[in-house]
Design an enzyme around this catalytic site. Structure first.
Site, PDB file in Angstrom:
ATOM      1  N   GLU A 271      29.666  34.980  35.238  1.00 26.76           N
ATOM      2  CA  GLU A 271      30.316  35.517  34.033  1.00 26.76           C
ATOM      3  C   GLU A 271      30.719  34.385  33.106  1.00 26.76           C
ATOM      4  O   GLU A 271      31.206  33.343  33.548  1.00 26.76           O
ATOM      5  CB  GLU A 271      31.596  36.296  34.387  1.00 26.76           C
ATOM      6  CG  GLU A 271      31.424  37.737  34.734  1.00 26.76           C
ATOM      7  CD  GLU A 271      32.783  38.456  34.797  1.00 26.76           C
ATOM      8  OE1 GLU A 271      33.690  38.103  34.004  1.00 26.76           O
ATOM      9  OE2 GLU A 271      32.919  39.338  35.645  1.00 26.76           O
TER      10      GLU A 271
ATOM     11  N   GLU B  44      35.942  38.369  41.507  1.00 26.77           N
ATOM     12  CA  GLU B  44      37.152  37.652  41.090  1.00 26.77           C
ATOM     13  C   GLU B  44      38.366  37.872  41.998  1.00 26.77           C
ATOM     14  O   GLU B  44      39.410  38.389  41.555  1.00 26.77           O
ATOM     15  CB  GLU B  44      37.501  37.991  39.645  1.00 26.77           C
ATOM     16  CG  GLU B  44      36.440  37.499  38.672  1.00 26.77           C
ATOM     17  CD  GLU B  44      36.870  37.540  37.217  1.00 26.77           C
ATOM     18  OE1 GLU B  44      37.904  38.161  36.914  1.00 26.77           O
ATOM     19  OE2 GLU B  44      36.164  36.948  36.384  1.00 26.77           O
TER      20      GLU B  44
END
Length: 448
Positions: free
Chosen positions: A294, A191
């Site tokens: 995710e 991320e």
């Protein structure tokens, strides 16, 4: 010469193994080699939590505690259960600090492999692919707590020396796993966000791929985009044939109304499709396979059937579009976890008391409110765009206070003998399983 016939490979827009198409269907293993406060129920970042234990119990006992935690958080019983579910992959999040000391960044700590190999060997034994996810890099790749930043700034993108450290570490890790076909891929950095310089972004990926290939020519490498891996506009195509792309799917960040039971499910599915299609566009852009690494929800015990429906709607987007997926997360302290310690366990009793005075949602809301208060009181009102990065910096200050006031006092009340037994709460026989989530997952792993 390594026989790569059993390695997962990129083949056009698909993953294949032994020539057969493969969809990864599995979980992330979060809050293990990188603690996340809201998931584990303890205030602070990974490093802050460990320092709090050291401050209260001493470094030797703290090291002993976390050694036990890391080796007992998941074990053989967890993997037998995962195998029974039909799960074929596990995304394993880890903090770079297990492998190197910031004061000696060229000297690697082999102890990190003791913990990583513990889980990778279980993956191999039970035929579950491991995907290694560097969840934290030096300086932080985004401004939030889950990359273990103590500044609220993504300094990784500001200093080439920090990036070079991560690049060298990936070469070291690739050398260790280069012959293991059950390590399916390397997820380079979790991320990234607030990356401002496209040249820096692309140069980092080119360099880390080159370093890995010096040691390991075969494993898949995952590239994630900016804005917490939802924005790939900066990312240039790479020539390496075993590179694939990863996005994360949390559509409620931009459309919070989808979490309301008042919204018609058909409308929610429409919103999910629009959001997912935007992310899926990278498959056509790069002509490579993609992975939804995710997705998931903070679970409310009073809303489980409704929330499982939301999660299933997210899974359906992956399945309809033949996209591999990993549900976040397998196990935690009753937050996003599929498996979690029973309420009467010592860990849940401790974190239950802590949650009386601290939780992540309030911390986030206070961070935003304090930035607004500061601006409105001492300066002029600021825009939401300007406030967004500042609230992370405010929260990094708040986390220091929360550790002192909302973590250490609870540890100080807990005798060492009781603290040392806390990891037992995560043993499989001490845990509950979400039956609703289990039924949903089985629908796609065993019946799909």
């Amino acid at each position: 010469m390594t026989n790569i016939s059993n390695f997962v490979q990129v083949n056009g827009e698909d993953f294949t193994v032994n020539g057969k198409k493969l969809l990864f269907r599995g979980f992330g293993l979060g809050t293990w080699m990188n603690l996340e406060h809201f998931m584990i129920g303890l205030a602070g970042t990974d490093s802050m939590i460990k320092q709090a234990f050291a401050d209260v119990y001493g470094k030797e006992r703290s090291d002993k505690f976390f050694d036990r935690f890391l080796l007992e958080f998941v074990d053989e019983r967890d993997f037998a259960y995962l195998k029974s579910l039909g799960v074929n992959s596990l995304r394993i999040a880890f903090n770079y600090k297990y492998f190197l000391d910031d004061q000696n960044p060229e000297q690697y700590n082999e102890q990190g492999f003791v913990y990583l190999d513990h889980v990778v060997s279980l993956c191999e034994k039970y035929g579950i692919y491991a995907i290694l996810d560097m969840h934290c890099v030096p300086g932080g790749q985004n401004p939030d707590w889950h990359c273990d930043t103590n500044s609220g700034l993504p300094l990784f993108w500001e200093y080439s020396a920090l990036r070079d450290t991560a690049i060298g570490l990936w070469g070291h890790i690739a050398r260790h796993y280069r012959k293991n076909p059950w390590v399916a891929a390397y997820d380079i950095v979790n991320e990234p966000s607030l990356v401002k310089d496209a040249k820096v972004f692309n140069e980092f990926y080119r360099k880390v791929i080159a370093e890995i290939r010096k040691n390991d020519p075969h494993h898949i490498i995952f590239i994630e985009g900016n804005r917490f891996t939802t924005d790939f506009s900066m990312i240039e195509p790479v020539e390496d044939p075993q590179v694939a792309y990863e996005f994360h799917f949390y559509p409620f960040v931009d459309e919070p109304a989808v979490l309301s039971p008042e919204m018609d499910r058909r409308r929610r599915k429409e919103i999910f499709k629009i959001s997912f299609d935007k992310l899926l566009a990278i498959r056509s852009k790069y002509k490579r396979p993609v992975w939804c690494g995710e997705f998931g929800l903070d679970l409310n015990p009073d809303m489980i059937p409704f929330q499982v429906g939301i999660i299933e709607d997210m899974v359906e987007q992956c399945e309809i579009n033949e996209v591999s997926w990993a549900l976040w997360t397998y196990k935690d302290s009753a937050c996003m976890g599929f498996v979690y310690p029973k309420e009467e366990t010592p860990w849940r009793q401790l974190t239950g008391r802590i949650r009386q005075v601290w939780n992540q949602q309030e911390e986030q809301a206070m961070g935003e409110a304090l930035v607004d208060y500061m601006a409105n009181t001492y300066f002029k009102p600021i825009s939401e765009e300007f406030r967004y990065p500042l609230q992370f910096r405010m929260r990094s200050i708040m986390q220091v206070i929360c550790v002192e006031q909302n973590l250490k006092p609870f540890l100080q009340e807990l005798p060492w003998e009781e603290a040392y037994r806390l990891p037992e709460s995560f043993h499989f026989d001490q845990c509950e399983i979400s039956e609703e989530l289990e039924r949903m997952v089985r629908k796609y792993t065993l019946e799909g």
